[in-house]
Design an enzyme around this catalytic site. Structure first.
Site, PDB file in Angstrom:
ATOM      1  N   LYS A  83       0.752  -1.135   0.180  1.00  0.00           N
ATOM      2  CA  LYS A  83       0.101   0.000  -0.185  1.00  0.00           C
ATOM      3  C   LYS A  83       0.763   1.256   0.134  1.00  0.00           C
ATOM      4  CE  LYS A  83      -3.815   1.797   2.762  1.00  0.00           C
ATOM      5  NZ  LYS A  83      -4.750   1.526   3.915  1.00  0.00           N
ATOM      6  N   SER A 158      -9.870   1.801   2.912  1.00  0.00           N
ATOM      7  CA  SER A 158      -9.057   2.551   1.713  1.00  0.00           C
ATOM      8  C   SER A 158      -7.845   1.791   1.174  1.00  0.00           C
ATOM      9  CB  SER A 158      -8.075   3.367   2.836  1.00  0.00           C
ATOM     10  OG  SER A 158      -7.137   2.561   3.700  1.00  0.00           O
ATOM     11  N   SER A 182     -10.128  -0.711   6.677  1.00  0.00           N
ATOM     12  CA  SER A 182      -9.641  -0.609   5.434  1.00  0.00           C
ATOM     13  C   SER A 182      -8.946  -1.861   4.875  1.00  0.00           C
ATOM     14  CB  SER A 182      -8.540   0.607   5.595  1.00  0.00           C
ATOM     15  OG  SER A 182      -9.318   1.780   5.363  1.00  0.00           O
TER      16      SER A 182
HETATM   17  N1  GLN Z   1     -13.194   3.772   6.161  1.00  0.00           N
HETATM   18  C1  GLN Z   1     -12.858   4.325   7.392  1.00  0.00           C
HETATM   19  C2  GLN Z   1     -12.441   5.752   7.413  1.00  0.00           C
HETATM   20  O1  GLN Z   1     -12.419   6.425   6.510  1.00  0.00           O
HETATM   21  C3  GLN Z   1     -11.648   3.414   7.569  1.00  0.00           C
HETATM   22  C4  GLN Z   1     -10.351   3.718   7.002  1.00  0.00           C
HETATM   23  C5  GLN Z   1      -9.118   2.773   7.287  1.00  0.00           C
HETATM   24  O2  GLN Z   1      -9.309   2.038   8.142  1.00  0.00           O
HETATM   25  N2  GLN Z   1      -8.078   3.308   6.948  1.00  0.00           N
HETATM   26  O3  GLN Z   1     -11.910   6.198   8.366  1.00  0.00           O
END
Ligand code: GLN
Length: 496
Positions: A83, A158, A182
């Site tokens: 990532k 994400s 995410s």
């Molecule tokens: N979708 C969640 C957020 O926008 C989690 C994101 C994540 O786990 N990085 O905060």
């Protein structure tokens, strides 16, 4: 027709190398050729690292020639991608943000280093929501990633690029990070295995911080065994991250043990949650039934404060993000807007241009929540809720070895379908409480939804530092549902 390397698993690649069916140089070349051919549509990669992979492949091929391949690490000759919030010396680490568009890593994150030490071929950096804020990769400054199961749909986020690259059969393993869901939600949307280990299992050193008390790195793969192998590579104490813990577990050891006699918890409130679609509820209920038939004892457990997790997360997460993102000040890091003569206007203009809308929303929210007078009303109660949620899980684990729930309320949605940020935040309604409490959670595919024909995932939730428990249950489910397939259009004989 020969199988593309990205459609093979770790053991198959290693066996092929050991038997000299192909060389590591060929694995690297073949992987990049497939990415060049296929990833224009998927857009999972932001950067590929041909030179580094060639060097790593040369080391593997030399070991094969010398007969020392067996002494190399667990990932010798296996393509792995990362990532784009993970530093890898000499690559750009953009976090899919204009702010870091030209930032070149001066060092390597421990999680990445562990993969390199294990002999992997580093393939490149993967698309994500900007600074990991989001559930769809739509907030990436460099354009979204598409879901290999349906290119009109999001891969989740994400870590959308990390999930999609595995689902499209570009590589067999990638790394993602998970602050609120995410890894697990994109795992479910793309029909692959995604593991968010217990907080402290994997070093966060060198991973661009979002919520330091919530962030955890973990693997994506198409089989539970590959995910467990990756956990063996990743887990352990790192002196550079004081929250990391020693780990001597072999996560593959329990995979064949089955679930007979295991106590698996289900949370009635989750199964009745508003917004949970019928097909996901059916898919999850069917998985529970399968586990019962495999000999597990199914126990109802109560997590009475889990419903407050979302509210607590959208206080704690933005507060931590606000603090962590303060470093992108155009002086030490990040985009610098030219032509300013005073520092204040340079900060302001650089951050206004460098950050996208969702990042700005989180920063402003965090700044407000931590301000005098407001802090006591929100941040402090959110921390109290955190304790209550943690206590809920502790009580539940007195009764069960693992908890099972949906990963996300629905299957992958279409681009632009969810415009309202709060609706997007609900994507993580089942995953967030686990980051709040810090225990382990993973997503495992359990077939396709009866309505949308898209992958459905089940979430398995382990007690702290007993992540092997959830991998054991996941392996049992895999005996029923099979390993995660490459998305049909990208599988052998598919269009791509
Ligand atoms: N979708 C969640 C957020 O926008 C989690 C994101 C994540 O786990 N990085 O905060």
């Amino acid at each position: 027709m020969t199988t593309p390397f990205g459609c093979m698993g770790i053991a198959q690649i290693k066996a092929g190398l050991a038997a000299k069916e192909f060389s590591a140089a060929e694995v690297a070349k073949g992987t990049f050729a497939r990415i060049a051919a296929v990833d224009e549509t998927v857009h999972s990669f932001l950067e590929t690292t041909e030179q580094m992979a060639a060097e790593a492949a040369a080391r593997v091929d030399a070991a094969i020639a010398e007969g020392t391949f067996g002494e190399m690490g667990l990932l010798a000759g296996v393509p792995v991608a990362f990532k784009d919030n993970m530093n890898l010396l000499g690559t750009r680490t953009t976090c899919s943000s204009r702010m870091l568009e030209n930032y070149v890593s001066p060092y390597t994150a421990t999680c990445v280093e562990n993969c390199l030490q294990a002999g992997c071929l580093p393939i490149g950096k993967l698309n994500m929501d900007e600074f990991a804020f989001g559930s769809s990769t739509e907030t990436s400054a460099f354009g979204p990633t598409r879901n290999p199961w349906d290119l009109e749909r999001v891969p989740g986020g994400s870590s959308g690029g990390s999930a999609a690259a595995v689902a499209a059969g570009l590589v067999c393993a990638t790394l993602g990070s998970d602050t609120g869901g995410s890894i697990r939600q994109p795992g479910a949307f793309c029909g692959v295995v995604g593991v968010k280990p217990t907080y402290g299992t994997v070093s966060r050193y060198g991973v661009v911080a979002f919520g330091s008390s919530l962030d955890q790195v973990g693997p994506f793969a198409r089989s539970v065994e590959d995910a467990a192998l990756m956990m063996n590579v990743l887990a352990g104490r790192d002196p550079l991250d004081c929250t990391s813990q020693p780990c001597s577990a072999d996560f593959t050891a329990v995979l064949a043990e089955g679930v007979r006699g295991m106590r698996i918890g289900v949370v009635p409130e989750f199964m009745e949650a508003e917004g949970l679609t019928a097909e996901v509820r059916e898919g999850v209920a069917a998985a529970v039934e399968q586990l019962r038939q495999l000999g597990a004892e199914i126990v109802e457990v109560d997590l009475p404060h889990a419903r407050a997790a979302m509210s607590a997360y959208y206080v704690l997460g933005p507060c931590e993000a606000f603090s962590n993102l303060a470093r992108f000040d155009s002086v030490r890091y990040g985009y610098c807007d030219p032509g300013h003569t005073d520092l204040g206007s340079q900060y302001e203009a650089s951050r206004a241009v460098g950050f996208g809308a969702e990042a700005k929303r989180r920063i402003m929210l965090g700044s407000y929540l931590l301000s005098a007078g407001v802090y006591d009303k929100y941040y402090y109660p959110a921390q109290q809720v955190r304790t209550l949620i943690t206590q809920d899980y502790k009580r539940a684990y007195e009764q069960v070895d693992c908890i099972l729930s949906p990963v996300a309320p629905r299957t992958a949605f279409k681009f632009g379908e969810i415009g309202d940020p709060t609706e997007m935040y609900l994507s993580d309604m089942f995953t967030i409480s686990i980051n709040i409490a810090g225990n382990g959670g993973m997503s495992v595919p359990v077939g396709l939804g009866s309505q949308t024909n898209l992958p459905v995932g089940v979430q398995l939730i382990s007690p702290w530092f007993k992540d092997a428990n959830m991998l054991q249950v996941a392996a049992a489910l895999e005996t029923v549902y099979g390993k995660a397939p490459v998305a049909p259009a990208f599988a052998e004989g598919g269009e791509a």
